[in-house]
Design a protein around this motif. Structure first.
Motif, PDB file in Angstrom:
ATOM      1  N   LYS A   1     -14.341  14.598  -0.369  1.00 46.13           N
ATOM      2  CA  LYS A   1     -14.053  14.142  -1.740  1.00 46.13           C
ATOM      3  C   LYS A   1     -13.185  12.866  -1.700  1.00 46.13           C
ATOM      4  O   LYS A   1     -13.409  11.922  -2.470  1.00 46.13           O
TER       5      LYS A   1
ATOM      6  N   GLU B   1      -6.356  18.680  -2.499  1.00 44.70           N
ATOM      7  CA  GLU B   1      -7.609  18.577  -3.246  1.00 44.70           C
ATOM      8  C   GLU B   1      -7.536  17.466  -4.299  1.00 44.70           C
ATOM      9  O   GLU B   1      -8.505  16.785  -4.590  1.00 44.70           O
ATOM     10  N   MET B   2      -6.356  17.276  -4.872  1.00 44.56           N
ATOM     11  CA  MET B   2      -6.187  16.284  -5.930  1.00 44.56           C
ATOM     12  C   MET B   2      -5.778  14.909  -5.389  1.00 44.56           C
ATOM     13  O   MET B   2      -5.467  13.991  -6.140  1.00 44.56           O
TER      14      MET B   2
ATOM     15  N   TYR C   1      -7.161  11.651  -6.699  1.00 49.81           N
ATOM     16  CA  TYR C   1      -6.778  11.152  -8.034  1.00 49.81           C
ATOM     17  C   TYR C   1      -5.377  10.508  -8.041  1.00 49.81           C
ATOM     18  O   TYR C   1      -4.919  10.055  -9.077  1.00 49.81           O
ATOM     19  N   SER C   2      -4.718  10.554  -6.906  1.00 51.79           N
ATOM     20  CA  SER C   2      -3.287  10.237  -6.924  1.00 51.79           C
ATOM     21  C   SER C   2      -2.977   8.751  -6.777  1.00 51.79           C
ATOM     22  O   SER C   2      -1.808   8.375  -6.698  1.00 51.79           O
ATOM     23  N   GLY C   3      -4.007   7.913  -6.717  1.00 52.73           N
ATOM     24  CA  GLY C   3      -3.766   6.469  -6.619  1.00 52.73           C
ATOM     25  C   GLY C   3      -3.336   6.033  -5.243  1.00 52.73           C
ATOM     26  O   GLY C   3      -2.864   4.911  -5.083  1.00 52.73           O
TER      27      GLY C   3
ATOM     28  N   ALA D   1       4.295   1.927   1.797  1.00 52.10           N
ATOM     29  CA  ALA D   1       5.110   3.051   1.341  1.00 52.10           C
ATOM     30  C   ALA D   1       4.398   4.339   1.733  1.00 52.10           C
ATOM     31  O   ALA D   1       3.170   4.405   1.722  1.00 52.10           O
TER      32      ALA D   1
ATOM     33  N   ASN E   1      -3.617   4.781  -1.285  1.00 52.38           N
ATOM     34  CA  ASN E   1      -4.504   3.838  -0.601  1.00 52.38           C
ATOM     35  C   ASN E   1      -4.998   4.380   0.723  1.00 52.38           C
ATOM     36  O   ASN E   1      -5.816   3.740   1.381  1.00 52.38           O
TER      37      ASN E   1
ATOM     38  N   HIS F   1       3.342  15.105   1.637  1.00 52.68           N
ATOM     39  CA  HIS F   1       3.033  16.326   0.887  1.00 52.68           C
ATOM     40  C   HIS F   1       2.889  17.468   1.884  1.00 52.68           C
ATOM     41  O   HIS F   1       2.450  17.258   3.017  1.00 52.68           O
TER      42      HIS F   1
ATOM     43  N   PHE G   1       0.833  -1.208   0.000  1.00 50.26           N
ATOM     44  CA  PHE G   1       0.000   0.000   0.000  1.00 50.26           C
ATOM     45  C   PHE G   1       0.865   1.255   0.000  1.00 50.26           C
ATOM     46  O   PHE G   1       1.989   1.240   0.496  1.00 50.26           O
ATOM     47  N   GLN G   2       0.236   2.297  -0.583  1.00 51.42           N
ATOM     48  CA  GLN G   2       0.915   3.591  -0.556  1.00 51.42           C
ATOM     49  C   GLN G   2       0.008   4.580   0.168  1.00 51.42           C
ATOM     50  O   GLN G   2      -1.172   4.726  -0.168  1.00 51.42           O
TER      51      GLN G   2
ATOM     52  N   ILE H   1       4.340   8.640   1.320  1.00 54.94           N
ATOM     53  CA  ILE H   1       4.824   9.847   0.640  1.00 54.94           C
ATOM     54  C   ILE H   1       4.247  11.049   1.381  1.00 54.94           C
ATOM     55  O   ILE H   1       3.087  11.025   1.817  1.00 54.94           O
TER      56      ILE H   1
ATOM     57  N   LEU I   1      -4.073  22.622  -3.171  1.00 51.77           N
ATOM     58  CA  LEU I   1      -4.352  21.948  -4.440  1.00 51.77           C
ATOM     59  C   LEU I   1      -3.929  20.475  -4.400  1.00 51.77           C
ATOM     60  O   LEU I   1      -4.664  19.602  -4.868  1.00 51.77           O
ATOM     61  N   SER I   2      -2.749  20.221  -3.844  1.00 56.11           N
ATOM     62  CA  SER I   2      -2.288  18.831  -3.809  1.00 56.11           C
ATOM     63  C   SER I   2      -3.213  17.983  -2.942  1.00 56.11           C
ATOM     64  O   SER I   2      -3.482  16.827  -3.242  1.00 56.11           O
TER      65      SER I   2
END
Lengths: 325, 494
Positions: A118, A91-92, A95-97, A77, A99, A81, A46-47, A79, A88-89
């Protein structure tokens, strides 16, 4: 002559082979050698995406450390942000795949809530650190109770000998959870101090790392009778200590710090700081990843995980009144 | 083709050297290309993302065109670009712990979402759902902006990483270059030493053979054989050389033996020739000598008869002794005669000399005649020796001269001695007289008397150097002794 020549030939042959071997090894072990895939790095199940304020203070660094430790141990994994003002990041994120999302949101507004919803709408589990903005079966709150934080501040304040205390409480945008639950913090303080709390003065600092000095000056000018100043951010603590030293008020105005940075602990040992409140950010980061993985694998987890709070006071304080807990 | 032949060996060593050099150079070339690829690859991914970003930007224009006028051309272009972008995005996106990769992975998902959003907008446009497609377009714009920001972040991150690693890369590159240079140098030296070993394997034996040839040319055939372990051709040459040395040695030995034998034969032949010549000369001389004595002998007999007729007894005795002497000389034709004959002739000669020199010469015969019977000696040796003393030993002397002839036996040696108390001989003369004549010695008609006797003795007894000896003292006299070994046969048939 023949023997010498034969010896030289053998020697050169050996050197040639050794050099060739070294070159081949250098070639194979070349750290710059491109790899077409990432198969060399172990695959993960999983990410997870962590959205944290763009601050490098030790609190968030420890959260990151805890998350990375959990990722290593739990086959995930992570990541990270930064939460930007336009979000914005964040908010998106749906969509970033990813998990799962862990967020330390310092802006409790509609846009943040909309973004969280969302993400939830996409079926992505969310861990909210310190402050809960949305609630659903797919969310978890991890952190410290604001009420407990207030109680911890009061416990440290009670170490002073004065019968009546004027307490200055400095909130900070850098720690929005406590600021958001200010009433709970203050209830916690009052529940412990009772009659010894003469007056509670509240102030607030911004994201500016040095504005605590101005806030302290203004408070002391406005209310010279303040006995104790309690901070809710480690950076603000360091700035406030320096301000008290500059104003030559050490001993006259006590400080209750926030965080367990080495410098703060040194000031505690020297008696400049009465005590400091320590949350467990590493635990927060670790628990966040663990909760996300549990939701991914089992579909549910505890809705609230309390990572606890610690108090550090001067070791030379009277027995039963403090010490490292 | 034999494995150890020069041709195969040369081909082998040259091939090995070439392979080493080609391999080294090829290895370094591949390595350099690899490094270039690495340098290229370091920026390839960033370049690919930039290209992807440009394609997404390209997508915006036909999308807007389609949404504005529903142009089918724009739609076709849009769909084509969608497929192009989709092909550029990797479908497999495994998860790992590399933050940079995770960021890229997120971008791939964002692009997936972007393309899905575009398709959704196209469908909403077709369905004339104006509000929805406007909202979707707004969302698409945000998504596009975010993707661009993320790609920029990836590029920036990549650039920073590359920049941070650039110095390390350069250090590694420099190290590799130095190492490769060293590799080339060592490979060249290795190939060169291999070739040198091959050349040495050929020239070494050649030098040995050359040294051996030099020794042979100086006549030293005892030089040891050359044993080499080289290529077949050289081995065969050395083998043939050893055999040639043995053959020449054998041939020269044979030649030497033959030459020695021929020399011996030649010596023998020369000796025979010389002997033959001497014999002929002696025969001629004898014949010549016989002619005159016969005439003189007859004349002397006539003179004796005349002296008897005239009653001159002394003259008759003189003439009779003279005739006896001549008779003795004529009678002895053999080379060796009984010793008593020689003594008999000597007595006749002495009788003549007593008439000639009654006051100045005395001859003493010191031997026992009965004891000398049975011995032989070269003919005509006593009378010439006495004659020599009479003629030369007493020149310019006024006193009585004595000549003593003695014959005695010394074990198996018969010693005949003629001595005088005259003036003696000069040493030079003695040396000349005692020198044996070689075959080319020119005999003269004067070879008579003492010299004749000496040379004949040497002739008969060539291996007996003491056959004749002269002892002389100036003013005191001379003794000439002939020593005949009775057990040694003279080298001529008697």
């Amino acid at each position: 002559m023949d023997r010498l020549l034969r010896l030289v030939t053998l020697l050169l042959g050996a050197i040639f082979l050794v050099l060739l071997f070294i070159s081949l090894r250098l070639m194979i072990e070349d750290p710059f050698l491109p790899s077409d895939d990432n198969s060399a790095i172990p695959g993960k199940s999983f990410q997870y995406s962590f959205f944290l304020p763009a601050s490098d203070n030790s609190f968030f660094q420890s959260v990151r450390d805890g998350a990375l430790q959990a990722a290593r141990e739990l086959d995930c994994a992570v990541i990270f942000h930064s939460l930007s003002p336009d979000n914005l990041s964040f908010e998106m994120a749906s969509y970033s795949g990813t998990n799962g999302v862990a967020v330390f949101s310092y802006q409790k507004n509609q846009a943040t809530v909309a973004n969280l919803e969302k993400i939830l709408k996409k079926g992505i589990p969310i861990v909210q650190i310190e402050d809960e903005m949305v609630s659903s079966p797919n969310t978890v709150l991890i952190g410290t109770s604001s009420y407990d934080s207030g109680k911890s501040i009061a416990k440290i304040a009670m170490l002073t000998e004065k019968p009546k205390l004027n307490l200055g409480l400095i909130y900070s945008e850098k720690n929005p959870a406590l600021r958001a639950d200010a009433s709970l913090v203050e209830i916690g303080i009052k529940s412990i101090m009772g009659e010894r709390l003469k007056t509670l003065y509240t102030e607030q600092t911004t994201f500016n790392p040095i504005d605590a000095e101005g806030v302290i000056h203004e408070l002391l000018q406005r209310v010279p009778a303040v006995d104790i100043i309690a901070l809710t951010d480690s950076n603000d603590t360091l700035v406030a200590i320096q301000a008290i030293i500059d104003l030559n008020l050490v001993g006259q105005v006590q400080i209750i710090g926030f965080g367990d940075e080495r410098t703060i602990q040194d000031y505690v040992d020297k008696g400049v700081v009465l005590g400091t409140i320590v949350r467990n950010p590493t635990e927060i980061g670790y628990r966040a990843v663990a909760a996300l993985k549990e939701m991914n694998t089992t579909g549910n987890t505890s809705a609230y995980v309390n990572t606890g709070i610690n108090i550090i006071t001067d070791k030379s304080a009277p027995a039963g009144a403090g010490g490292i807990q | 083709m034999k494995r150890n032949s020069l041709k195969v060996r040369l081909l082998l060593y040259l091939s090995i050297s070439m392979v080493i050099m080609v391999f080294s150079l090829g290895f370094i070339l591949i390595y350099s290309l690899d490094l270039q690829n690495i340098a290229f690859f370091r920026f390839q991914e960033e370049h690919d993302f930039q290209e992807l970003q440009a394609r997404l930007t390209d997508l915006q224009q036909p999308l807007e065109t389609y949404l504005t006028d529903r142009s089918s051309a724009a739609l076709a272009r849009l769909l084509f670009l969608i497929e192009t972008v989709r092909e550029q995005v990797p479908p497999a996106r495994p998860i790992n712990s590399d933050p940079a990769y995770l960021l890229k992975r997120e971008v791939y998902f964002l692009i997936d979402a972007y393309l899905a959003q575009v398709n959704q907008i196209i469908e909403l446009k077709r369905g004339r759902k104006v509000t929805e497609y406007i909202d979707s377009y707004n969302e698409l714009t945000k998504l596009s902006t975010h993707i661009s920001a993320q790609i920029d972040q990836i590029s920036l991150h990549g650039f920073r990483v590359q920049l941070a690693e650039y110095r390390n890369f350069l250090t590694l590159f420099r190290r590799i270059q130095y190492q490769n240079l060293l590799l080339i140098i060592v490979a060249t030296a290795f190939a060169y030493s291999l070739l040198m070993q091959m050349v040495n394997k050929i020239t070494g034996p050649m030098l040995q053979l050359s040294g051996m040839a030099s020794q042979l040319s100086n006549g030293n055939f005892d030089v040891p054989d050359v044993h080499v372990a080289s290529v077949n051709e050289v081995n065969q040459v050395s083998l043939a050389f050893n055999q040639m040395k043995e053959s020449i040695h054998h041939y020269i030995s044979e030649l030497q033996k033959q030459t020695e034998m021929e020399q011996q034969v030649m010596t023998e032949r020369l000796r025979n020739l010389r002997m033959e010549q001497l014999l002929k000369r002696m025969e001629l001389y004898t014949m010549q000598a016989q002619m005159n004595p016969h005439f003189l002998f007859n004349t002397l007999n006539t003179g004796v008869q005349l002296a008897i007729v005239e009653e001159a007894d002394k003259t008759a005795d003189f003439m009779e002794n003279l005739a006896a002497l001549f008779r003795h000389n004529i009678r002895e034709k053999k080379f060796f005669v009984p010793l008593e004959h020689e003594i008999q002739g000597l007595k006749s000669y002495y009788a003549i000399l007593q008439i000639r020199f009654p006051k100045t010469l005395r001859l003493i015969l010191d031997f026992d005649e009965t004891a000398l019977q049975g011995f032989s000696c070269p003919a005509m040796i006593l009378q010439p020796l006495v004659e020599n003393s009479v003629l030369h030993a007493f020149s310019h002397i006024d006193r009585m001269g004595t000549v003593t002839v003695s014959v005695r036996r010394d074990a198996s040696v018969l010693v005949i001695s003629v001595s005088d108390d005259g003036i003696g001989m000069p040493p030079e003369l003695v040396r000349d007289l005692l020198t044996p004549h070689t075959h080319d010695y020119q005999l003269s008609s004067k070879v008579m008397g003492l010299e004749n006797v000496i040379q004949r003795c040497y002739f008969f007894y060539p291996d007996q150097k003491d056959v004749i000896d002269i002892k002389t003292t100036q003013g005191r006299g001379t003794e000439i002794a002939i020593r005949i070994h009775t057990e040694v046969e003279p080298c001529i048939e008697l």
